[in-house]
Design a protein around this motif. Structure first.
Motif, mmCIF file in Angstrom:
data_model
loop_
_atom_site.group_PDB
_atom_site.id
_atom_site.type_symbol
_atom_site.label_atom_id
_atom_site.label_comp_id
_atom_site.label_asym_id
_atom_site.label_seq_id
_atom_site.Cartn_x
_atom_site.Cartn_y
_atom_site.Cartn_z
ATOM 1 N N GLU A 46 38.397 44.213 33.233
ATOM 2 C CA GLU A 46 39.054 43.064 33.863
ATOM 3 C C GLU A 46 38.384 42.714 35.192
ATOM 4 O OE1 GLU A 46 40.919 41.130 32.324
ATOM 5 O OE2 GLU A 46 41.737 42.346 30.719
ATOM 6 N N LYS A 61 42.737 33.184 39.707
ATOM 7 C CA LYS A 61 44.108 33.684 39.858
ATOM 8 C C LYS A 61 44.515 34.526 38.648
ATOM 9 C CE LYS A 61 48.811 31.934 40.496
ATOM 10 N NZ LYS A 61 49.627 30.708 40.657
ATOM 11 N N LEU A 62 44.198 34.046 37.451
ATOM 12 C CA LEU A 62 44.564 34.782 36.235
ATOM 13 C C LEU A 62 43.795 36.095 36.102
ATOM 14 C CD1 LEU A 62 44.870 31.824 33.687
ATOM 15 C CD2 LEU A 62 46.725 33.098 34.812
ATOM 16 N N GLU A 63 42.526 36.086 36.469
ATOM 17 C CA GLU A 63 41.744 37.320 36.399
ATOM 18 C C GLU A 63 42.219 38.339 37.427
ATOM 19 O OE1 GLU A 63 39.969 38.197 33.977
ATOM 20 O OE2 GLU A 63 39.631 36.259 33.039
ATOM 21 N N SER A 91 39.632 28.101 40.645
ATOM 22 C CA SER A 91 40.682 28.908 41.275
ATOM 23 C C SER A 91 41.803 29.284 40.307
ATOM 24 C CB SER A 91 41.244 28.198 42.508
ATOM 25 O OG SER A 91 41.824 26.973 42.151
ATOM 26 N N LYS A 92 42.047 28.474 39.295
ATOM 27 C CA LYS A 92 43.081 28.822 38.300
ATOM 28 C C LYS A 92 42.639 30.027 37.477
ATOM 29 C CE LYS A 92 44.918 24.169 37.972
ATOM 30 N NZ LYS A 92 45.055 22.963 37.170
ATOM 31 N N LYS A 93 41.382 30.041 37.053
ATOM 32 C CA LYS A 93 40.854 31.192 36.312
ATOM 33 C C LYS A 93 40.797 32.426 37.198
ATOM 34 C CE LYS A 93 38.059 28.645 32.968
ATOM 35 N NZ LYS A 93 36.693 28.345 32.490
ATOM 36 N N GLY A 111 45.246 38.557 38.378
ATOM 37 C CA GLY A 111 46.468 39.061 37.745
ATOM 38 C C GLY A 111 46.172 40.137 36.717
ATOM 39 N N ASP A 112 45.124 39.949 35.923
ATOM 40 C CA ASP A 112 44.734 40.959 34.927
ATOM 41 C C ASP A 112 44.313 42.268 35.603
ATOM 42 O OD1 ASP A 112 45.215 39.366 32.704
ATOM 43 O OD2 ASP A 112 43.127 38.741 32.484
ATOM 44 N N GLU A 168 35.344 40.780 34.381
ATOM 45 C CA GLU A 168 35.672 39.400 34.004
ATOM 46 C C GLU A 168 35.921 38.562 35.260
ATOM 47 O OE1 GLU A 168 38.815 39.382 31.109
ATOM 48 O OE2 GLU A 168 37.620 40.489 29.653
ATOM 49 N N LEU A 169 36.530 39.163 36.261
ATOM 50 C CA LEU A 169 36.708 38.492 37.547
ATOM 51 C C LEU A 169 35.346 38.195 38.176
ATOM 52 C CD1 LEU A 169 38.971 38.034 40.010
ATOM 53 C CD2 LEU A 169 37.812 40.048 40.841
ATOM 54 N N TYR A 214 47.468 43.938 36.936
ATOM 55 C CA TYR A 214 48.219 44.475 35.801
ATOM 56 C C TYR A 214 47.654 45.837 35.410
ATOM 57 C CZ TYR A 214 49.861 44.566 30.876
ATOM 58 O OH TYR A 214 50.420 44.904 29.666
#
Length: 110
Positions: A37, A59-61, A55-57, A63-64, A40-41, A67
């Protein structure tokens, strides 16, 4: 463990339990997941300027990564706040201000 970490970890554990995924969450796999993860970031930045980052991607990375970090810290009963504070104390002794102010050298480099 602080309430923030407890609350988020419990949310992840509930999510995982409903899907019967605990059987796959061995320490090795959680550490690998965190690394994957994180990569991927990192990939979001490959060959791009900061202005080109989605920035949306991002933020999700993030988060991953978080997690995965929460699950791994849960596996070993690690309080993230305590781990952070302990590491900062170590960094403060390795990188005293008078020696490292404005320097990008590692503590063991001349």
């Amino acid at each position: 463990m602080d309430e923030f970490q407890k609350r988020l970890t419990q949310q992840i554990l509930n999510f995982r339990k409903k899907r019967n995924w605990e059987q796959y969450h061995h320490a090795k796999d959680l550490a690998m997941c965190l690394s994957i993860e994180s990569n991927e970031l990192l990939e979001l930045f490959l060959w791009k300027s900061e202005e080109q980052i989605d920035s949306k991607k991002l933020k999700l990375e993030i988060g991953d990564v978080f997690y995965s970090l929460l699950l791994l810290s849960h596996k070993f009963n690690i309080n993230l706040e305590d781990a952070f504070k302990e590491k900062m104390k170590i960094n403060q002794s390795k990188y005293p201000i008078d020696k490292f102010y404005g320097s990008n050298k590692k503590y063991n480099e001349d």
